[in-house]
Enzyme design. Structure first.
Site, PDB file in Angstrom:
ATOM      1  CB  THR A  12      -1.800 -10.228   2.437  1.00 18.40           C
ATOM      2  OG1 THR A  12      -2.000  -9.068   1.876  1.00 18.40           O
ATOM      3  CG2 THR A  12      -2.075 -11.508   1.484  1.00 18.40           C
ATOM      4  CB  THR A  86       4.051  -7.807   3.370  1.00 18.14           C
ATOM      5  OG1 THR A  86       3.106  -7.657   2.178  1.00 18.14           O
ATOM      6  CG2 THR A  86       4.087  -9.300   3.948  1.00 18.14           C
ATOM      7  CG  ASP A  87       1.059  -3.168   1.994  1.00 16.87           C
ATOM      8  OD1 ASP A  87       1.458  -4.105   1.253  1.00 16.87           O
ATOM      9  OD2 ASP A  87      -0.145  -2.709   1.967  1.00 16.87           O
TER      10      ASP A  87
END
Ligand code: ASP
Length: 334
Positions: A12, A86-87
């Site tokens: 992101t 970040t996942d």
């Protein structure tokens, strides 16, 4: 002044676009968008390593990254920052931690709000991560995760919220420190380090099964194709009674690790005595994950098997890495 190398992997933090955002920005563009970086005097070099969503990063990507990071440290870099989605940070950061034996700070960061949104958090997170990677205070701590001005240990941090900017939390022990006026302030330190040799020649398949209410164990049939299995069990390490025979069979063939699906706290060893209790499962050859949550336990088991560890070495490693200190008889030199 210190030199920090920033590896961009996508996520992101690097995503823009009109029809749904996707990885687009280079590592150069990311770093160029950080206000106040030049004023720190920190020398920054960037490497555009991957442009992927966190979900599509692979063990092969991470093995290549660990090698590239090690090469930069061997060349004299004072610190390294990895920017990524970040996942998967709670898994990738721990894998990097397991493959980083040196004293230099290795810091992973990302963003929850993409660059097209008001209040995008990427630039602030990159600045805090670079300051941490450049700081002598962050040495000897392995891999750290820095977001929202908090410094977390890779081995403890979890992504706890799907959208919140303060999603990264360390339920066991809290953050190691905070970033104050641009400087990392370390409030707690981890005593032990647990590095595992990188051996990409041994690709392994390690599964994670979450035990659920009324579970009949149907998913365990797929474990025949695995080299190792983590069971995210109820509470302190409990499963329905009917799952005991298939788990015992599996544990006779491959390492099976018993973790808690609760999200914090340790598995127990010697409290409950019913069929399917932690005592029963450990007696049948399962290996307790201690304080490691199921995702971390799976990453550790993968790293251990890829490095050629046998069942005894796996059990010894979990006894150390799953403890509160990370200290003890580690199978490799520290
Ligand atoms: N939402 C994710 C992120 O924070 C997307 C990803 O992991 O690539 O970056």
């Amino acid at each position: 002044m210190p030199d920090v190398v920033v590896f961009g992997l996508g996520g992101t933090i690097a995503m823009t676009g009109d029809a749904g955002v996707a990885p687009a920005l280079s590592a150069e563009q990311l770093v160029a968008a950080v206000p106040g970086l030049a004023a720190t005097g920190i020398g920054v070099e960037v490497v555009d390593f991957r442009r992927k969503p966190g979900a599509s990063l692979s063990f092969a990507d991470l093995a290549a990254l660990s090698d590239a990071v090690a090469a930069r440290f061997a060349d004299g870099a004072d610190g390294v920052v990895v920017t990524q989605g970040t996942d998967t940070i709670e898994e990738t950061a721990y894998l990097l931690d397991l493959h980083h034996a040196g004293p230099q700070p290795l810091v992973v960061t990302g963003a929850m709000r993409n660059p097209t949104l008001a209040g995008a958090d990427g630039p602030a997170n990159v600045l805090a991560a670079i300051a941490t990677a450049a700081s002598p205070a962050a040495r000897d701590l392995g891999c750290l995760v820095v977001l929202a001005d908090e410094v977390h240990a890779a081995r403890r941090v979890r992504k706890t919220h799907s959208t919140s900017g303060s999603t990264f939390q360390s339920p066991n022990g809290g953050p190691l420190g905070v970033v104050v006026e641009g400087e990392p302030r370390l409030l707690n330190r981890l005593p032990g380090r647990t590095a595992v040799p990188v051996d990409p020649r041994l690709p392994k398949r390690v599964g994670l099964v979450t035990v659920t209410f009324g579970d009949d164990g149907a998913l365990l049939a797929a474990a025949d194709r695995l080299d190792g299995l983590v069971v995210a069990a109820f509470g302190v390490g409990h499963v329905p009674e009917d799952l005991v025979p298939p788990l015992a069979d599996l544990a006779a063939r491959i390492p099976v690790v018993l973790a808690s699906r609760t999200g914090a706290g340790s598995t127990l060893r010697s409290t409950y005595g019913f069929p399917g209790s932690e005592r029963d499962l450990l007696d049948r050859g399962l290996i307790g994950a201690g304080f490691l949550d199921p995702l971390k336990a799976r990453v550790l088991l993968h790293a251990l098997l890829a490095a050629g560890a046998d069942r005894d070495a796996v059990a010894a490693a979990f006894a150390v890495a799953g403890s509160e200190t990370g200290q003890g008889a580690w199978p490799w030199p520290g």
